[in-house]
Scaffold this motif. Structure first.
Motif, PDB file in Angstrom:
ATOM      1  N   ASP A   1      -0.381  -4.779   5.752  1.00  0.00           N
ATOM      2  CA  ASP A   1       0.594  -5.823   6.473  1.00  0.00           C
ATOM      3  C   ASP A   1      -0.316  -6.692   7.373  1.00  0.00           C
ATOM      4  OD1 ASP A   1       2.890  -4.801   5.314  1.00  0.00           O
ATOM      5  OD2 ASP A   1       3.502  -3.785   7.160  1.00  0.00           O
TER       6      ASP A   1
ATOM      7  N   THR B   1      -1.373  -9.299  -1.369  1.00  0.00           N
ATOM      8  CA  THR B   1      -0.554  -9.603  -0.196  1.00  0.00           C
ATOM      9  C   THR B   1      -0.154 -11.080  -0.328  1.00  0.00           C
ATOM     10  OG1 THR B   1      -2.417 -10.204   1.284  1.00  0.00           O
ATOM     11  CG2 THR B   1      -1.752  -7.895   1.301  1.00  0.00           C
TER      12      THR B   1
ATOM     13  N   VAL C   1       3.408  -6.208  13.503  1.00  0.00           N
ATOM     14  CA  VAL C   1       2.830  -5.125  12.512  1.00  0.00           C
ATOM     15  C   VAL C   1       2.866  -3.956  13.111  1.00  0.00           C
ATOM     16  CG1 VAL C   1       0.828  -4.257  11.128  1.00  0.00           C
ATOM     17  CG2 VAL C   1       1.464  -6.808  10.984  1.00  0.00           C
TER      18      VAL C   1
ATOM     19  N   VAL D   1       1.445  -0.654   0.437  1.00  0.00           N
ATOM     20  CA  VAL D   1       2.009  -0.824   1.899  1.00  0.00           C
ATOM     21  C   VAL D   1       1.352  -0.111   3.036  1.00  0.00           C
ATOM     22  CG1 VAL D   1       4.133  -1.251   0.705  1.00  0.00           C
ATOM     23  CG2 VAL D   1       3.605   1.047   1.500  1.00  0.00           C
TER      24      VAL D   1
END
Length: 331
Positions: free
Chosen positions: A106, A54, A311, A101
């Motif tokens: 996130d 990330t 998110v 993902v």
């Protein structure tokens, strides 16, 4: 959080069933449209490596202040190693390009931005993630893992025996568990008690498996529940799709996403209400309190500054959002 809301956890407690509005399902499907062509068709086997990173910046957010809270070895490397079962859409999965993902990546990216480090996801089988923490293969485990008292204390939920020192959790989401069947063929299944005499496909080591085992003990002369447990939730979906089971079960966000995506929405349907709402937690070794406290502080920051809300809104799961950062809030 299965407890890969997808909850991946231990045996059920006394919590009452809860119902989340199914309007969230549509939002989940929209968010995932560009990411998957059909989650049920992704049956990749997990490897022990091949993680994704990330993005983070040491100068972003509250960077310097929170970065100073981290253990020195992580500050030196600039990396938090994340153990995760990356086959649990929409919580964590690979898109068509092979990138990791989902909700967890996130949130991890937002945490990394505040902490000034990157979170590198490494793929592993769900039921080995806590072992990976013990062996220091991972710094944290983030994989829709339900925060339970047994996991906190290192207790095997089936035997009641002590099997390790346990872990601490920073709780970041709340989810329940749902049942789904082939579309138009619910086999009369509306609740867990309706599974007696039928077969269910689940992911091994999840709350779905635990719920099925617990219900089976109550079936009596209605016939036993045949439980088929697989390494991944995607394998369980494939089994149900092929007619090898009467029902499947997963955390609500996962089940809802599966119903909307698999076969263009023509393969499965949700049945009954979701039950056993409980927190997902980021698992951290008991002796790593410095990292635990830094992650808790970063989570509190993204809740306050709105990055967390972005998110959960993106993935259509705002109803599972937490409003404060807690440690070991599970029961």
């Amino acid at each position: 959080m299965t407890a890969r809301t997808t909850r991946r956890t231990t045996a059920p407690g006394t919590r009452k069933p809860v119902t989340f509005r199914l309007a969230a399902v549509g939002a989940i499907a929209v968010a995932g449209t560009l990411l998957l062509t059909g989650c049920g068709d992704q049956t990749e086997k997990k490897s022990s490596g091949g993680g994704n990173t990330t993005d983070a910046s040491a100068s972003a957010g509250t960077g310097n202040k929170l970065n100073a809270m981290l253990p020195q070895n992580i500050r030196d490397k600039g990396v938090v190693r994340v153990g995760s079962d990356i086959a649990y859409p929409p919580v964590e999965f690979k898109d068509d390009s092979g990138k990791t993902v989902g909700i967890d990546p996130d949130i991890a990216a937002a945490l990394g931005k505040e902490l000034g480090v990157t979170f590198e996801f490494e793929n592993g089988t769900f039921d080995t993630l806590i072992t990976g923490l013990r062996s220091k293969r991972y710094d944290i485990a983030m994989s829709a893992m339900t925060d339970t008292r047994d996991r906190q204390n290192g207790i095997d939920s089936e035997t009641g025996k002590k099997v390790g020192e346990g872990v601490d959790f920073v709780d970041y989401f709340t989810a329940g568990v749902s049942i789904y069947t082939k579309k138009g063929d619910d086999q009369g299944i509306k609740s867990w008690s309706d599974l007696c005499g039928k077969k269910i496909a689940v992911q091994r080591g999840t709350v779905s498996e635990d719920l099925a085992k617990a219900e089976n003990k109550k079936c009596g002369d209605k016939g036993s529940i045949k439980i088929e447990a697989f390494d991944t939730d995607l394998e369980a979906q494939t089994r149900l799709r092929a007619g090898g089971a009467d029902a499947g079960s997963a955390d609500f966000p996962v089940a809802a996403y599966t119903v909307k995506k698999s076969g263009g929405g023509k393969d499965f349907q949700l049945v009954g209400e979701q039950v056993e709402a409980a927190p997902y937690g980021i698992a951290i070794a008991k002796d790593n309190t410095q990292l635990r406290d830094a992650i808790k502080a970063a989570l509190a920051e993204i809740i306050t500054n709105g990055e967390y809300k972005k998110v959960v809104d993106k993935w259509g799961v705002a109803e599972g959002a937490v409003t404060e950062a807690k440690v070991n809030g599970g029961s």
